[in-house]
Scaffold this motif. Structure first.
Motif, PDB file in Angstrom:
ATOM      1  N   GLY A 144     -50.649  40.485-101.336  1.00 56.87           N
ATOM      2  CA  GLY A 144     -51.877  40.376-100.544  1.00 56.87           C
ATOM      3  C   GLY A 144     -53.039  41.014-101.258  1.00 56.87           C
ATOM      4  O   GLY A 144     -53.119  41.006-102.487  1.00 56.87           O
ATOM      5  N   ASN A 167     -51.488  38.685 -93.807  1.00 58.80           N
ATOM      6  CA  ASN A 167     -52.258  37.900 -94.773  1.00 58.80           C
ATOM      7  C   ASN A 167     -51.621  38.053 -96.144  1.00 58.80           C
ATOM      8  O   ASN A 167     -51.782  39.078 -96.802  1.00 58.80           O
ATOM      9  CB  ASN A 167     -53.706  38.391 -94.790  1.00 58.80           C
ATOM     10  CG  ASN A 167     -54.602  37.532 -95.666  1.00 58.80           C
ATOM     11  OD1 ASN A 167     -54.219  36.446 -96.089  1.00 58.80           O
ATOM     12  ND2 ASN A 167     -55.810  38.009 -95.934  1.00 58.80           N
ATOM     13  N   SER A 168     -50.849  37.062 -96.559  1.00 57.95           N
ATOM     14  CA  SER A 168     -50.187  37.163 -97.861  1.00 57.95           C
ATOM     15  C   SER A 168     -50.127  35.807 -98.548  1.00 57.95           C
ATOM     16  O   SER A 168     -50.181  34.752 -97.900  1.00 57.95           O
ATOM     17  CB  SER A 168     -48.768  37.724 -97.716  1.00 57.95           C
ATOM     18  OG  SER A 168     -47.956  36.817 -96.988  1.00 57.95           O
ATOM     19  N   ALA A 173     -51.185  32.914 -95.324  1.00 54.28           N
ATOM     20  CA  ALA A 173     -52.513  33.463 -95.584  1.00 54.28           C
ATOM     21  C   ALA A 173     -53.352  33.405 -94.314  1.00 54.28           C
ATOM     22  O   ALA A 173     -53.332  32.417 -93.579  1.00 54.28           O
ATOM     23  CB  ALA A 173     -53.190  32.680 -96.698  1.00 54.28           C
ATOM     24  N   ALA A 174     -54.081  34.462 -94.055  1.00 56.42           N
ATOM     25  CA  ALA A 174     -54.986  34.485 -92.903  1.00 56.42           C
ATOM     26  C   ALA A 174     -56.244  33.678 -93.220  1.00 56.42           C
ATOM     27  O   ALA A 174     -56.618  33.516 -94.391  1.00 56.42           O
ATOM     28  CB  ALA A 174     -55.355  35.914 -92.561  1.00 56.42           C
ATOM     29  N   THR A 175     -56.872  33.147 -92.181  1.00 53.38           N
ATOM     30  CA  THR A 175     -58.143  32.412 -92.317  1.00 53.38           C
ATOM     31  C   THR A 175     -59.202  33.155 -91.522  1.00 53.38           C
ATOM     32  O   THR A 175     -58.944  33.595 -90.395  1.00 53.38           O
ATOM     33  CB  THR A 175     -58.008  30.976 -91.783  1.00 53.38           C
ATOM     34  OG1 THR A 175     -57.010  30.292 -92.537  1.00 53.38           O
ATOM     35  CG2 THR A 175     -59.334  30.224 -91.892  1.00 53.38           C
ATOM     36  N   PHE A 204     -61.810  38.328 -93.112  1.00 49.97           N
ATOM     37  CA  PHE A 204     -60.525  38.122 -92.466  1.00 49.97           C
ATOM     38  C   PHE A 204     -60.469  38.925 -91.175  1.00 49.97           C
ATOM     39  O   PHE A 204     -61.009  40.034 -91.098  1.00 49.97           O
ATOM     40  CB  PHE A 204     -59.375  38.553 -93.379  1.00 49.97           C
ATOM     41  CG  PHE A 204     -59.177  37.668 -94.568  1.00 49.97           C
ATOM     42  CD1 PHE A 204     -58.965  36.295 -94.404  1.00 49.97           C
ATOM     43  CD2 PHE A 204     -59.184  38.188 -95.857  1.00 49.97           C
ATOM     44  CE1 PHE A 204     -58.762  35.485 -95.506  1.00 49.97           C
ATOM     45  CE2 PHE A 204     -58.982  37.371 -96.955  1.00 49.97           C
ATOM     46  CZ  PHE A 204     -58.777  36.012 -96.781  1.00 49.97           C
ATOM     47  N   THR A 230     -49.654  29.201 -99.401  1.00 47.42           N
ATOM     48  CA  THR A 230     -50.643  29.902 -98.561  1.00 47.42           C
ATOM     49  C   THR A 230     -50.282  29.837 -97.074  1.00 47.42           C
ATOM     50  O   THR A 230     -51.142  30.093 -96.229  1.00 47.42           O
ATOM     51  CB  THR A 230     -52.041  29.296 -98.773  1.00 47.42           C
ATOM     52  OG1 THR A 230     -52.004  27.906 -98.412  1.00 47.42           O
ATOM     53  CG2 THR A 230     -52.497  29.426-100.217  1.00 47.42           C
ATOM     54  N   THR A 255     -60.111  43.417 -99.325  1.00 49.99           N
ATOM     55  CA  THR A 255     -60.301  42.095 -98.726  1.00 49.99           C
ATOM     56  C   THR A 255     -61.729  41.601 -98.950  1.00 49.99           C
ATOM     57  O   THR A 255     -62.666  42.391 -99.029  1.00 49.99           O
ATOM     58  CB  THR A 255     -60.009  42.126 -97.223  1.00 49.99           C
ATOM     59  OG1 THR A 255     -60.839  43.104 -96.616  1.00 49.99           O
ATOM     60  CG2 THR A 255     -58.555  42.448 -96.959  1.00 49.99           C
TER      61      THR A 255
END
Length: 856
Positions: free
Chosen positions: A561, A635-636, A611-613, A629, A608, A565
Motif C-alpha cells: 500500500g 487500500n492495497s 484498492a480504495a477509490t 482516499f 487493483t 497517501t
C-alpha cells in the motif's frame, strides 16, 4: 315626458340672431358654382359602413384612414353624432335642441370644441344603420373620408300621418347631406334634399327645432364660424368648401426646435427623440430677412422629417437644406392661426429609428412650395431599447443555426446551461416604445455583466468577465456568435449603445436621452472542465510492511500500500483555464470520481481489486475541492504472480490517475457532461516512488526436513527463495518475512511419537537474509518417531490441517498464514500454488537413510 322636456328647454333658451357671425377664423367658407362642380356628391349609399345610432346617439371613434389636421391638431379618428355633427375631441352626446355658436356652455348651450356642424338639428335614425354611413375613398395623399346622412327622419312626438309614434320619426320630411374630410386639410359640406334648407320646417310634424338647424364649425370658443342659424341656407346641391385663408405676407423661411426654446427665438436645438414615442416640436415662421419671427403669418404648412445622414449634397443657404436630403421619413400638416404669432407646436410620432434627422417646413402645405426651410439643428430618433436574447446550440457551441435553446436560466439546478468561456450567441433587437422592431437601427453596442437585479438562485457570487465579440447589425438586430462569460452562475447582461445618437452629443441631450440601453438575465453558466492538481505526492510502501529492516523488494502477489497517501485539488475551470469560483459546493461534493492505475512493464500486471477509490471531493472555498482516499478503508495493490510461470526480478513504475465528472446537467437536451479535461499530459501521479525500492521478485518458501534426538529440541531450516532468471536461489534481501508457527500443521505421527508430544517452541519465525530456524520441542525419552509438517501459506486452510499449539495440548485447526506469494510447486507439479512439506524425526542420531529427498 321627452316631448315636455323639449318644450321646457325651448322656453329656457335665449334665442340669438339668425344672421351668420364668426370669431377668429381658421377656416373660411366658399359656396359657389365652382365649388359645387369641384366637389360633387360622393355616393356611399351602398358601399359605406353603416352607423346604427339611437336618437341623439354618438358613435365611438371611427378611424379616418389618414392624418387629418383640424385647426392645429392632427386627428386619426372622429365621432359621428346622429344630430348632424362630427366631433373630434368629445364623446358627449350633443343636445337635440340646437343653439347659436359658440358652444361655450352658456345659456343652455353645450360646451363642445373641435366640432363640424353640417346640419345640427334633432334627427332620429332610431338605431337604423342604413340612415348614416361612412367610408374612406381615394389614394394617398388625396384620400377623402366621407360621412353621409341619407334621408334621415327628424324627431317628432305627435300622432297622425306626419309622425310615426312607434319610432318618434317624421314620415314626410327628411334630411340628406354629407361631410367630406380631405387629406390635404380642407373639408366640404354637401347637401341633398334638406327640409326647410336649414330654416323653418314644413308644418305638420311636431319637431324639436321648428325654426331650423345650425350650420358651421367650431374649433374653440374663440375660433368658430356660424354659417347659418335657423336660416334657409343649404338648399339642394349646396356645397360649402371650408379652407384656410391665404396669408397676407409670405415668410422668409422656417425653423424648428424643441418646444422649451425661449419665446421669440429663431434658432434652437432638437434633442434626441425615442422611436414610437410622441414628441412636440416648435415650428417658427421667419420674416423675409430670416432675422425674427414672422408674427402675422397664418396658413397651413407641410412638416416633413428628412433623413439627413447624407451630407454630400449642396447646401442651399436660403433654405438651409441640402440636395441630398431627399428621403422623407414622415410628413404632416400644421396650421398657423392668427393667435399663434408665427410659432406653433406640432405633435409627431415616428416608429422607426434614424441617426440623423432634419425638419423641413414647406408653404403652402399642398401643391408647389414657395417657401421652404430646414431646421438648423439635426437630431436622432433612437430605439427605445433592446430585446436581448442569449442562446446556444449546445452547452459549448453558439446558436449560429438559429435553434431555440435560450440562456435565461437563473436557477441553480435544471434548465439550459452553457460552459464558461465557450462561445454563445447574443441577439439584441432594437425596438420602439411599442415593442416593434426598428428596422433602420444599425448601431453598435458594448456590454457588461452586473449582479443586479438578477434574482435567481444562480445569481450572486463573483462577477466574471463578459466578452461580446464582434456584433453585426442587420434589419434592426445586433448579433454576435462569439460572446463568452468566464464565471459560473447567472448574471445580468447590460447592453448600451452610446454612439447611435452621436449627432446630439453637443446639443444638451443627456447621456440618458441619447443612450440605448437594456438589461436581461443570462445563464446558467457551468465550468467548461475540471482540472485536478496534485497536492500531496504519494509514496508506496516496499514489501507492504513497515519492517524496520532493509526492504528493497516486494514479492509478486504480495499486497502493498501507501506510506504516504495521495491528495489532489479539483479546480472547476472555464475554457481559458481560469477557475470558476462560483461553482457550488453542493455540486463539487457530488462529483463522480473515476480512478485508474497503470504499470510499466505491463506484464504480469497490477491487481487493483483491493484498492480504495476516493469518494467525492470535499468542497473548499472558491469553488475548489479536495480529493483523497477515504479514511479507514483498506487500500492495497498487488503485482500479479502467475502460478504457472516464474518471472525474473524487475523494477516497476506504477502510475495513478483520477478524473471527475458532473453529469447532473446532461438530462437536458444540449447540455453536456462536465469532465476532467482530456487529453491531459499524463497521469496525475506518474511513476510513484517506493519508500525503499521498486524491485519485484518471484518467490517461494523452502521448508527443510530435520532429525535428531528425542531429548533435545529439533532445529528445522526455513528459507525464502526467489527466481533469478535461471533458478530459485536464497533471497538474501529478505529480512522481513515472518512466519506464524500457528500455520504449521502436523500430521501422520509415527513410531512412539504421539500427537502433540512435540510443538513449535516460538509463536513466529522471522527471516534474516532469507533464512530462519524453526524449533520443535523435544518429545522426551521413549518418544521416538516422526511427524509430517506443512506450512499453510494459502489464504485458506487445507481441509483437516491441525496444529499443536503446545506440547500435551490436543490438536487444533491450523491458522492460514495468508502468504500465498511464497507457495511452491509440488514434486512433478506445474504451478506454484502448493504449501511446502517436510518430515521431522526424533530418536535418530544419525541418518539410517540410504537416500533423502526433500519436498518443497
Amino acid at each position: 315626458m321627452r316631448h315636455l322636456a323639449r318644450i321646457l328647454l325651448m322656453a329656457a333658451l335665449v334665442w340669438t340672431a339668425a344672421a351668420p357671425h364668426a370669431a377668429a377664423q381658421t377656416y373660411t367658407a366658399t359656396a359657389n358654382a365652382t365649388t359645387q362642380s369641384t366637389y360633387p356628391w360622393i355616393d356611399i349609399s351602398t358601399t359605406g359602413t353603416q352607423v346604427p345610432l339611437a336618437d341623439d346617439g354618438v358613435s365611438g371613434a371611427v378611424a379616418l384612414g389618414f392624418n387629418f389636421t383640424f385647426g392645429s391638431t392632427t386627428y386619426t379618428s372622429v365621432r359621428i353624432a346622429a344630430n348632424g355633427l362630427l366631433q373630434f375631441a368629445s364623446s358627449a352626446s350633443i343636445d337635440y335642441q340646437n343653439s347659436a355658436l359658440p358652444l361655450n356652455g352658456a345659456g343652455g348651450r353645450p360646451n363642445i370644441d373641435a366640432a363640424m356642424l353640417p346640419l345640427w338639428d334633432d334627427l332620429n335614425p332610431d338605431g337604423d344603420g342604413s340612415f348614416i354611413r361612412y367610408r374612406t375613398v381615394g389614394t394617398s395623399p388625396n384620400r377623402v373620408f366621407v360621412v353621409s346622412w341619407l334621408d334621415v327622419p327628424y324627431y317628432c312626438s305627435n300622432s297622425g300621418s306626419t309622425c310615426n309614434n312607434g319610432h318618434d320619426q317624421t314620415r314626410t320630411i327628411f334630411a340628406t347631406f354629407q361631410v367630406q374630410l380631405h387629406e390635404q386639410g380642407h373639408f366640404v359640406y354637401r347637401y341633398g334634399a334638406v327640409d326647410g334648407a336649414g330654416g323653418a320646417h314644413t308644418a305638420g310634424p311636431d319637431v324639436s327645432n321648428p325654426s331650423g338647424a345650425t350650420v358651421g364649425y367650431e374649433l374653440t370658443n374663440s375660433d368658430y364660424v356660424q354659417h347659418s342659424y335657423r336660416t334657409a341656407s343649404v338648399s339642394n346641391n349646396t356645397t360649402i368648401l371650408w379652407q384656410r385663408p391665404s396669408a397676407v405676407a409670405l415668410p422668409g423661411g422656417f425653423n424648428a426646435f424643441d418646444t422649451g426654446t425661449a419665446a421669440g427665438s429663431i434658432t434652437g436645438v432638437i434633442r434626441t427623440k425615442v422611436a414610437g414615442s410622441a414628441f412636440n416640436l416648435a415650428v417658427v415662421a421667419l420674416n423675409s430677412t430670416r432675422t425674427a419671427v414672422h408674427t402675422t403669418f397664418t396658413g397651413d404648412v407641410r412638416v416633413d422629417l428628412l433623413d439627413a445622414s447624407d451630407s454630400t449634397g449642396t447646401l442651399n443657404t436660403s433654405t438651409g437644406c441640402r440636395s441630398s436630403w431627399t428621403s422623407v421619413i414622415s410628413t404632416g400638416t400644421l396650421n398657423f392661426a392668427t393667435g399663434d404669432a408665427g410659432r406653433d407646436n406640432t405633435a409627431l410620432t415616428h416608429v422607426n429609428s434614424w441617426r440623423d434627422v432634419r425638419v423641413r417646413v414647406s408653404y403652402p402645405a399642398t401643391g408647389t412650395a414657395t417657401v421652404t426651410g430646414c431646421s438648423t439643428d439635426n437630431f436622432a430618433i433612437r430605439p427605445a431599447g433592446f430585446n436581448i436574447a442569449a442562446s446556444d446550440t449546445t452547452s459549448s457551441t453558439a446558436n449560429i443555426a438559429g435553434t431555440t435553446r435560450l440562456l435565461a436560466n437563473t436557477s441553480s439546478s435544471g434548465g439550459h446551461v452553457h460552459k464558461a468561456g465557450r462561445p454563445f450567441t447574443v441577439r439584441a433587437t432594437a425596438v420602439n416604445a411599442s415593442g416593434t422592431t426598428t428596422s433602420n437601427y444599425n448601431g453598435t453596442a458594448s456590454g457588461r455583466a452586473s449582479s443586479t437585479p438578477c434574482t435567481g438562485t444562480a445569481c450572486g457570487g463573483t462577477l466574471g468577465a463578459l466578452t461580446l465579440g464582434t456584433m453585426t447589425a442587420s434589419g434592426g438586430q445586433l448579433v454576435t456568435h462569439s460572446a463568452s462569460y468566464s464565471e459560473a452562475g447567472a448574471f445580468n447582461l447590460q447592453l448600451v449603445d452610446d454612439t447611435f445618437a452621436a449627432v446630439d452629443a453637443a446639443d444638451g441631450s443627456t447621456a440618458a436621452e441619447r443612450e440605448i440601453s437594456a438589461i436581461a438575465a443570462v445563464g446558467r453558466f457551468v465550468p467548461d472542465h475540471f482540472e485536478i492538481v496534485a497536492a500531496v505526492t504519494p509514496v508506496l510502501r516496499t514489501f507492504g510492511s513497515s519492517c524496520v529492516a532493509a526492504r528493497s523488494f516486494t514479492y509478486l502477489g504480495q499486497p502493498f500500500g501507501y506510506s504516504t497517501t495521495p491528495t489532489a485539488t479539483v479546480y472547476p475551470r472555464n475554457a481559458g483555464g481560469g477557475t470558476t469560483t462560483n461553482y457550488p459546493a453542493a455540486k463539487m461534493s457530488a462529483l463522480q470520481v473515476t480512478q485508474a492505475y497503470g504499470v510499466t512493464p505491463a506484464s504480469p500486471g497490477l491487481a487493483t481489486a483491493n484498492a480504495a477509490t476516493p469518494a467525492s471531493p470535499t468542497a473548499n472555498s472558491g469553488g475548489t475541492g479536495t480529493l483523497q482516499f477515504p479514511a479507514g478503508v483498506p487500500n492495497s495493490l498487488t503485482m500479479t504472480r502467475p502460478a504457472a510461470a516464474t518471472i525474473a526480478p524487475f523494477t516497476a513504475a506504477i502510475a495513478l490517475d483520477w478524473s471527475v465528472a458532473d453529469g447532473t446537467e446532461s438530462a437536458v437536451t444540449g447540455n453536456e457532461t462536465i469532465a476532467t479535461a482530456q487529453p491531459v499530459p499524463g497521469p496525475l501521479f506518474p511513476s510513484i516512488a517506493f519508500d525503499q525500492g521498486n524491485e519485484f521478485r518471484y518467490g517461494q518458501l523452502k521448508l527443510g526436513s530435520a532429525y535428531g534426538s528425542e531429548t533435545i529440541a529439533l532445529a528445522v531450516p526455513v528459507e525464502t527463495q526467489h527466481w533469478n532468471g535461471t533458478g530459485f536461489v536464497t533471497n538474501t534481501a529478505d529480512h522481513c518475512t515472518a512466519l506464524p508457527t500457528s500455520s504449521v500443521s502436523l500430521a501422520n505421527f509415527r513410531g512412539s511419537l504421539a500427537a502433540c508430544e512435540t510443538a513449535p517452541t516460538a509463536s513466529s519465525v522471522s527471516m534474516s537474509s532469507g533464512r530462519a530456524t524453526m524449533r520443535l520441542a523435544a518429545p522426551g525419552d521413549g518418544n521416538k518417531g516422526s511427524v509430517d509438517g506443512s506450512l499453510q501459506l494459502a489464504a485458506t486452510l487445507t481441509p483437516g490441517a491441525l496444529r499443536c499449539s503446545a506440547v500435551g495440548t490436543p490438536p487444533s485447526a491450523a491458522v492460514p498464514a495468508n502468504l500465498p506469494w511464497l507457495q511452491s510447486r509440488a514434486p512433478g507439479g506445474s504451478t506454484y500454488d502448493q504449501n511446502p512439506n517436510a518430515r521431522f524425526s526424533f530418536g535418530q542420531h544419525r541418518s539410517p537413510l540410504i537416500q533423502l529427498r526433500e519436498m518443497y
